[in-house]
Design a protein around this motif. Structure first.
Motif, PDB file in Angstrom:
ATOM      1  N   LEU A  44     -15.932   3.606  11.120  1.00 17.87           N
ATOM      2  CA  LEU A  44     -17.045   3.337  10.105  1.00 17.87           C
ATOM      3  C   LEU A  44     -16.904   4.248   8.722  1.00 17.87           C
ATOM      4  N   ILE A  45     -15.350   3.918   8.192  1.00 15.18           N
ATOM      5  CA  ILE A  45     -15.375   3.965   7.178  1.00 15.18           C
ATOM      6  C   ILE A  45     -14.734   3.069   5.897  1.00 15.18           C
ATOM      7  N   THR A  46     -15.235   2.217   5.465  1.00 12.66           N
ATOM      8  CA  THR A  46     -14.282   1.178   4.787  1.00 12.66           C
ATOM      9  C   THR A  46     -12.985   1.948   3.709  1.00 12.66           C
ATOM     10  N   LYS A  47     -11.933   1.951   4.488  1.00 13.94           N
ATOM     11  CA  LYS A  47     -10.524   2.318   4.391  1.00 13.94           C
ATOM     12  C   LYS A  47     -10.220   2.120   2.282  1.00 13.94           C
ATOM     13  N   ARG A  48      -9.202   3.049   2.091  1.00 17.24           N
ATOM     14  CA  ARG A  48      -9.406   3.419   0.404  1.00 17.24           C
ATOM     15  C   ARG A  48      -8.653   2.021   0.409  1.00 17.24           C
ATOM     16  N   GLU A  49      -7.785   1.186   0.626  1.00 15.78           N
ATOM     17  CA  GLU A  49      -7.490  -0.132  -0.059  1.00 15.78           C
ATOM     18  C   GLU A  49      -8.201  -1.024   0.227  1.00 15.78           C
ATOM     19  N   VAL A  50      -9.056  -0.921   0.655  1.00 18.54           N
ATOM     20  CA  VAL A  50     -10.536  -1.993   0.837  1.00 18.54           C
ATOM     21  C   VAL A  50     -11.492  -1.601  -0.054  1.00 18.54           C
TER      22      VAL A  50
ATOM     23  N   THR B 105      -9.877 -12.951   0.494  1.00 18.14           N
ATOM     24  CA  THR B 105      -8.803 -12.582  -0.474  1.00 18.14           C
ATOM     25  C   THR B 105      -8.092 -11.743   0.957  1.00 18.14           C
ATOM     26  N   GLN B 106      -6.809 -11.833   2.185  1.00 15.82           N
ATOM     27  CA  GLN B 106      -6.967 -11.245   3.260  1.00 15.82           C
ATOM     28  C   GLN B 106      -5.895 -10.326   2.397  1.00 15.82           C
ATOM     29  N   LEU B 107      -6.673  -8.393   2.915  1.00 20.66           N
ATOM     30  CA  LEU B 107      -5.718  -7.401   2.558  1.00 20.66           C
ATOM     31  C   LEU B 107      -4.946  -6.644   4.056  1.00 20.66           C
ATOM     32  N   GLN B 108      -3.959  -6.516   4.251  1.00 22.80           N
ATOM     33  CA  GLN B 108      -3.318  -6.004   5.121  1.00 22.80           C
ATOM     34  C   GLN B 108      -2.165  -5.180   4.987  1.00 22.80           C
ATOM     35  N   ALA B 109      -2.915  -3.680   4.401  1.00 23.94           N
ATOM     36  CA  ALA B 109      -2.070  -2.587   3.821  1.00 23.94           C
ATOM     37  C   ALA B 109      -1.140  -1.967   4.499  1.00 23.94           C
ATOM     38  N   SER B 110      -0.367  -1.189   4.543  1.00 24.27           N
ATOM     39  CA  SER B 110       0.615  -0.153   5.128  1.00 24.27           C
ATOM     40  C   SER B 110       0.728   1.021   5.111  1.00 24.27           C
ATOM     41  N   ARG B 111       0.801   1.729   5.328  1.00 22.96           N
ATOM     42  CA  ARG B 111       0.447   3.099   4.530  1.00 22.96           C
ATOM     43  C   ARG B 111       1.780   4.313   5.131  1.00 22.96           C
ATOM     44  N   GLY B 112       2.889   4.860   4.128  1.00 20.44           N
ATOM     45  CA  GLY B 112       4.174   5.820   4.611  1.00 20.44           C
ATOM     46  C   GLY B 112       4.188   7.072   5.553  1.00 20.44           C
ATOM     47  N   LYS B 113       3.926   6.865   6.492  1.00 18.74           N
ATOM     48  CA  LYS B 113       4.212   8.055   7.767  1.00 18.74           C
ATOM     49  C   LYS B 113       5.727   8.728   7.980  1.00 18.74           C
ATOM     50  N   PRO B 114       5.474  10.118   8.147  1.00 11.51           N
ATOM     51  CA  PRO B 114       6.597  10.805   7.899  1.00 11.51           C
ATOM     52  C   PRO B 114       6.841  10.326   9.922  1.00 11.51           C
ATOM     53  N   ILE B 115       8.705  10.134   9.338  1.00 10.72           N
ATOM     54  CA  ILE B 115       9.286  10.159  10.901  1.00 10.72           C
ATOM     55  C   ILE B 115      10.927  10.915  10.564  1.00 10.72           C
ATOM     56  N   LEU B 116      11.009  12.062  11.189  1.00 10.20           N
ATOM     57  CA  LEU B 116      12.640  12.948  11.350  1.00 10.20           C
ATOM     58  C   LEU B 116      12.264  13.111   9.495  1.00 10.20           C
ATOM     59  N   GLY B 117      11.811  13.424   8.713  1.00 11.13           N
ATOM     60  CA  GLY B 117      12.587  13.950   7.839  1.00 11.13           C
ATOM     61  C   GLY B 117      12.296  12.485   6.846  1.00 11.13           C
TER      62      GLY B 117
ATOM     63  N   PHE C 279       6.522   3.154   7.305  1.00 12.71           N
ATOM     64  CA  PHE C 279       5.288   2.085   7.341  1.00 12.71           C
ATOM     65  C   PHE C 279       4.678   2.331   8.078  1.00 12.71           C
ATOM     66  N   GLU C 280       3.423   2.390   8.246  1.00 15.76           N
ATOM     67  CA  GLU C 280       2.262   2.526   9.420  1.00 15.76           C
ATOM     68  C   GLU C 280       1.302   1.408   9.021  1.00 15.76           C
ATOM     69  N   GLY C 281       1.294   0.107   9.905  1.00 14.02           N
ATOM     70  CA  GLY C 281       0.715  -1.083   9.074  1.00 14.02           C
ATOM     71  C   GLY C 281      -0.797  -0.868   9.600  1.00 14.02           C
ATOM     72  N   MET C 282      -1.865  -1.116   8.812  1.00  8.66           N
ATOM     73  CA  MET C 282      -2.611  -1.577   9.037  1.00  8.66           C
ATOM     74  C   MET C 282      -3.748  -2.966   9.432  1.00  8.66           C
TER      75      MET C 282
END
Length: 409
Positions: free
Chosen positions: A236-242, A378-390, A394-397
């Motif tokens: 129930l929150i409009t994501k930052r990128e949107v 506009t279709q918006l499909q952002a991906s956020r960087g996520k840490p993995i093993l140092g 990118f994890e898609g929204m």
């Protein structure tokens, strides 16, 4: 002197504070107009006195009856062009028929008593105006002058600032400025809230020296985690990128009236309030369980929007016509909501919809077109960087469709 309306500013020191020229104009006039307090300074006046009452139009109508036939002087408090009557009268009668002779303004005197400059101060009149929206208007300002009235007293202002955690300010209150009973002193907000004050006063707020109690928020589209939201459910929150794109599409002015329908956490309403800091923002939400988060975000972001617990389009009738509408949730009534909003929208206004399903996308576009609005999506499909093993992956929204409609001129 006939055919010229003289508007003369006067202070608490009365006739004794006027220049010889201004005093002569009063004495030679045949009609003296103004508030009861200003007229009381001239007890021996031989002409007709007309009291300002029943609003500016009624007063100006009365002035219209006399100014061409008899010498007329209007008395006004302080500087008549500073939140005063003179601006209205100049527009009504024309600048060629009005001469304004100002006195010291209350703000000018207050800063003189404080011993501080005021060219860099935010000037806000609460006289005859609601206090709602003050928080976002002054947040981050280091120096503010507030004109008060019988409803928005220094005590009310103190309580309001404490509600929004604005404890970085100290208050300097000036009562009966320029009069024999003048009182000027500093107040902490907690004691200000409990104080009693003369009706005639000015409040100056100033950032306390060395105050580090509040960080100034800059920019927009704040991180999702900065907002109070329902947990563990976070839908129930409009994501930052949107949110960033939505705010751009809304195209808000500082004075905009905004409706945030299906507000959820109130994140969009909070951001809109901070952009439209001199406007009005209304957040409509049908679910009672979301209201505490909306209220928490309202205070946290110093965004004094109005929360309305109702399901649109019910509850919209009493609101002023909007310049911009964001629809984040519709409860299944999207077509009816868009039809109502499009009918009420001001010229060049915007309706923006956040859609996560193709059904909402289609319904929104068709309803906007049916309302005669120019549309875009506009279709918006952002991906956020996520840490993995140092390293970073990118994890898609989930994709979001931002649908916009603009009312033609």
């Amino acid at each position: 002197m006939a055919d010229i309306i003289y508007i003369i500013g006067i202070g608490e020191d009365g006739a004794g504070g006027l220049t010889p020229d201004s005093l002569s104009k009063v004495q030679r006039s045949e009609v003296l107009l103004g508030g009861e307090r200003q007229l009381s300074f001239f007890g021996g006046y031989q002409g007709e006195k007309i009291v300002l009452k029943n609003g500016l139009k009624a007063f100006a109508d009365k002035l219209e009856e006399v100014w061409k036939e008899r010498r007329a002087v209007v008395l006004a408090s302080g500087d008549p062009l500073f939140f005063g009557i003179a601006g209205y009268l100049v527009r009504r009668f024309g600048p060629e028929h009005v001469e304004v002779i100002p006195h010291y303004s209350s703000v000018q005197l207050a800063f003189a008593r404080l011993g501080d400059s005021w060219q860099d101060a935010e000037l806000v009149s609460l006289h005859g105006r609601p206090i709602r929206g003050l928080a976002q208007r002054i947040d981050g300002k280091h120096k503010i002058a507030l004109l008060t009235d019988e409803a928005n007293t220094p005590a009310v202002i103190g309580a309001y600032l404490r509600e929004f955690g604005m404890t970085e300010y100290e208050a300097f209150v000036c009562e009966r400025l320029g009069g024999g009973e003048e009182v000027c002193r500093f107040w902490e907000l907690d004691e200000l809230e409990k104080g009693n004050f003369a009706p005639l006063n000015v409040v100056i707020l100033r950032w306390k020296p060395g105050s580090g109690t509040a960080a100034v928020r800059r920019g927009f589209a704040y991180p999702d985690e900065a907002f109070h939201q329902r947990r563990p459910e976070k839908g129930l929150i409009t994501k930052r990128e949107v949110r960033a794109l939505v705010l751009s599409e809304l195209n808000l002015s500082e004075e905009a009236v905004v409706w945030d329908i299906g507000s959820g956490s109130g994140a969009v309403a909070a951001e809109c309030a901070r952009i439209a800091r001199c406007g009005k923002v209304y957040a409509i939400e049908k679910s009672a369980e979301n209201l505490p988060n909306m209220e928490a975000n309202r205070r946290e972001f110093r965004a004094d929007f109005e929360i309305i617990h109702d399901q649109a389009p019910q509850g919209l009738e009493r609101l002023p016509d909007p310049d911009a509408v964001f629809i984040g949730g519709s409860g299944g009534g999207l077509q009816h909501i868009i039809a109502h909003c499009a009918q009420r929208l001001r010229p060049e206004g915007r309706i923006v919809i956040g859609a996560i399903t193709i059904e909402t996308l289609y319904t929104g576009l068709e309803a906007l077109k049916l309302a005669g609005m120019a549309t875009g999506v506009t279709q918006l499909q952002a991906s956020r960087g996520k840490p993995i093993l140092g390293m970073t992956r990118f994890e898609g929204m989930n994709p979001v469709y931002v649908v916009s409609g603009r009312r033609p001129d």
